[in-house]
Enzyme design. Structure first.
Site, PDB file in Angstrom:
ATOM      1  CB  THR A  13       3.339  -7.417 -12.483  1.00 30.88           C
ATOM      2  OG1 THR A  13       1.976  -7.432 -12.033  1.00 30.88           O
ATOM      3  CG2 THR A  13       3.376  -7.312 -13.998  1.00 30.88           C
ATOM      4  CB  ILE A  19      -1.518 -13.296  -4.488  1.00 35.24           C
ATOM      5  CG1 ILE A  19      -2.379 -13.397  -3.225  1.00 35.24           C
ATOM      6  CG2 ILE A  19      -2.293 -13.780  -5.710  1.00 35.24           C
ATOM      7  CD1 ILE A  19      -3.605 -12.469  -3.209  1.00 35.24           C
ATOM      8  CE1 TYR A 154      -5.357  -3.134  -2.692  1.00 37.46           C
ATOM      9  CE2 TYR A 154      -7.495  -3.591  -1.707  1.00 37.46           C
ATOM     10  CZ  TYR A 154      -6.347  -4.037  -2.344  1.00 37.46           C
ATOM     11  OH  TYR A 154      -6.203  -5.383  -2.631  1.00 37.46           O
TER      12      TYR A 154
HETATM   13  P1  NAD Z   1       2.337  -8.527  -1.600  1.00 41.93           P
HETATM   14  O1  NAD Z   1       2.464  -7.203  -0.947  1.00 41.93           O
HETATM   15  O2  NAD Z   1       2.468  -9.742  -0.773  1.00 41.93           O
HETATM   16  O3  NAD Z   1       3.335  -8.684  -2.814  1.00 41.93           O
HETATM   17  C1  NAD Z   1       3.531  -7.622  -3.657  1.00 41.93           C
HETATM   18  C2  NAD Z   1       4.669  -7.948  -4.585  1.00 41.93           C
HETATM   19  O4  NAD Z   1       4.809  -6.829  -5.409  1.00 41.93           O
HETATM   20  C3  NAD Z   1       5.996  -8.142  -3.906  1.00 41.93           C
HETATM   21  O5  NAD Z   1       6.698  -9.089  -4.688  1.00 41.93           O
HETATM   22  C4  NAD Z   1       6.664  -6.773  -4.019  1.00 41.93           C
HETATM   23  O6  NAD Z   1       8.056  -6.834  -4.054  1.00 41.93           O
HETATM   24  C5  NAD Z   1       6.156  -6.367  -5.369  1.00 41.93           C
HETATM   25  N1  NAD Z   1       6.103  -4.932  -5.579  1.00 41.93           N
HETATM   26  C6  NAD Z   1       5.639  -3.972  -4.750  1.00 41.93           C
HETATM   27  N2  NAD Z   1       5.715  -2.765  -5.342  1.00 41.93           N
HETATM   28  C7  NAD Z   1       6.237  -2.981  -6.588  1.00 41.93           C
HETATM   29  C8  NAD Z   1       6.520  -2.148  -7.686  1.00 41.93           C
HETATM   30  N3  NAD Z   1       6.316  -0.822  -7.621  1.00 41.93           N
HETATM   31  N4  NAD Z   1       7.013  -2.699  -8.820  1.00 41.93           N
HETATM   32  C9  NAD Z   1       7.223  -4.036  -8.908  1.00 41.93           C
HETATM   33  N5  NAD Z   1       6.959  -4.888  -7.894  1.00 41.93           N
HETATM   34  C10 NAD Z   1       6.471  -4.364  -6.746  1.00 41.93           C
HETATM   35  O7  NAD Z   1       0.942  -8.494  -2.384  1.00 41.93           O
HETATM   36  P2  NAD Z   1      -0.288  -9.487  -2.224  1.00 41.93           P
HETATM   37  O8  NAD Z   1      -0.951  -9.205  -0.916  1.00 41.93           O
HETATM   38  O9  NAD Z   1       0.120 -10.853  -2.580  1.00 41.93           O
HETATM   39  O10 NAD Z   1      -1.261  -8.893  -3.331  1.00 41.93           O
HETATM   40  C11 NAD Z   1      -1.150  -9.247  -4.701  1.00 41.93           C
HETATM   41  C12 NAD Z   1      -2.368  -8.749  -5.425  1.00 41.93           C
HETATM   42  O11 NAD Z   1      -3.532  -9.346  -4.868  1.00 41.93           O
HETATM   43  C13 NAD Z   1      -2.566  -7.229  -5.304  1.00 41.93           C
HETATM   44  O12 NAD Z   1      -3.026  -6.711  -6.523  1.00 41.93           O
HETATM   45  C14 NAD Z   1      -3.628  -7.097  -4.242  1.00 41.93           C
HETATM   46  O13 NAD Z   1      -4.388  -5.924  -4.383  1.00 41.93           O
HETATM   47  C15 NAD Z   1      -4.446  -8.346  -4.481  1.00 41.93           C
HETATM   48  N6  NAD Z   1      -5.202  -8.795  -3.304  1.00 41.93           N
HETATM   49  C16 NAD Z   1      -4.557  -9.169  -2.173  1.00 41.93           C
HETATM   50  C17 NAD Z   1      -5.289  -9.588  -1.070  1.00 41.93           C
HETATM   51  C18 NAD Z   1      -4.637 -10.040   0.214  1.00 41.93           C
HETATM   52  O14 NAD Z   1      -5.357 -10.294   1.196  1.00 41.93           O
HETATM   53  N7  NAD Z   1      -3.340 -10.197   0.263  1.00 41.93           N
HETATM   54  C19 NAD Z   1      -6.692  -9.622  -1.147  1.00 41.93           C
HETATM   55  C20 NAD Z   1      -7.304  -9.217  -2.326  1.00 41.93           C
HETATM   56  C21 NAD Z   1      -6.543  -8.819  -3.405  1.00 41.93           C
END
Ligand code: NAD
Length: 264
Positions: A13, A19, A154
């Site tokens: 998803t 990530i 968050y």
């Molecule tokens: P991101 O913001 O880069 O990517 C999010 C993706 O989700 C995108 O493809 C976006 O289009 C999609 N998206 C957003 N809202 C949506 C919705 N309502 N329905 C379907 N798709 C949707 O995210 P990321 O930073 O890669 O984070 C991914 C996961 O990793 C998250 O759960 C986040 O909490 C976790 N995380 C991220 C970090 C970080 O530093 N980036 C650190 C710890 C944990």
């Protein structure tokens, strides 16, 4: 190491960037059939093209659905009724003072970050149990065990995922289905890069300096003193999705660069 993912069908998803995209790419490179998800059709199509460029011959398709709503989750499972591997990666973040987060925002974070994974797991789990094989992975965060002052809502959602994942794992005792959480630390995604670019501009410093300051002041316990590459998270997730990880179950697995000081 052959992760034995050929023939497995995986849904990741929120995988049009960050990530999620790195996980989808890694699973596809290991031979899994991957389903990309994002909110817009154009974003999903562009991501499929990007993935095929990175992994020629990859088995990849996509579904546009807003998983922050019950209707969006329902639409997705109607199109894609069954998977072997579910990676609940979707997650939003938004630094904001606690006093300014209203009820609507609290529920928005809960629906998007927690209920998306709950709804999809509830749908896919019965068939996994019936087949006696399946993988569910929740992408939580170090924020799930170190609640961040700058986005309390968050942190709540990331802690809740840990509880949900462990709870679902408890329902899968003695089966070939495993449920785990993966906890990334600060990762160099497009969103994080944009955020730090803006911060650096506001502070009148270079991007490099803003990142150095972040690890000196906001994440002083980081052992690697740098952002994590999304591929480093994807490597761990791909292993957890593999049949090789069969004894890793109900666990919260860290890939956070040592930010969390506890040893267990
Ligand atoms: P991101 O913001 O880069 O990517 C999010 C993706 O989700 C995108 O493809 C976006 O289009 C999609 N998206 C957003 N809202 C949506 C919705 N309502 N329905 C379907 N798709 C949707 O995210 P990321 O930073 O890669 O984070 C991914 C996961 O990793 C998250 O759960 C986040 O909490 C976790 N995380 C991220 C970090 C970080 O530093 N980036 C650190 C710890 C944990």
């Amino acid at each position: 190491m052959d992760l034995q993912l050929t023939g497995k069908r995986a849904l990741v998803t929120g995988s049009t960037s960050g990530i999620g995209f790195a996980i989808a790419r890694q699973l596809a490179a290991e031979g899994a059939e991957v389903i990309i998800n994002g909110r817009s059709r154009s974003g999903v199509s562009a991501t499929i093209a990007r993935l095929l460029e990175a992994v020629p011959g990859a088995k990849v398709s996509g579904i546009a659905a807003d998983l922050g709503t019950a209707a969006g989750c329902e639409a997705l499972v109607t199109t894609c009724a069954d998977v072997d591997i579910l990676v609940n990666n979707l997650g939003i973040f938004d630094p904001r003072p606690f006093e300014e987060i209203d009820d609507t925002e609290w529920f928005h974070f809960f629906e998007t970050n927690v209920m998306s994974g709950v709804r999809l797991s509830r749908h896919y789990l019965p068939a996994m149990k019936a087949r006696n094989w399946g993988r569910i992975v929740f992408i939580s965060s170090e924020s799930g065990i170190c609640p961040p002052a700058e986005m309390v809502h968050y942190g709540m959602s990331k802690s809740a995922q840990l509880s949900v994942a462990r709870g679902i794992a408890e329902t899968c005792t003695g089966s070939g289905v495993t449920v785990n959480s993966v906890l990334p630390g600060p990762t160099r995604t497009e969103g994080v890069t944009t955020f730090f670019g803006r911060l650096a501009e506001e502070q009148g410093v270079s991007l490099e300096q803003a990142e150095k300051d972040f690890f000196a002041n906001a994440r002083p316990t980081s052992l690697i003193k740098r952002f994590i590459d999304p591929a480093e998270v994807a490597n761990l997730v791909a292993y957890v999705c593999s049949p090789l990880s069969s004894a890793t179950h109900g666990a919260a697995l860290r890939v956070e660069g040592g930010v969390v000081r506890s040893m267990v």
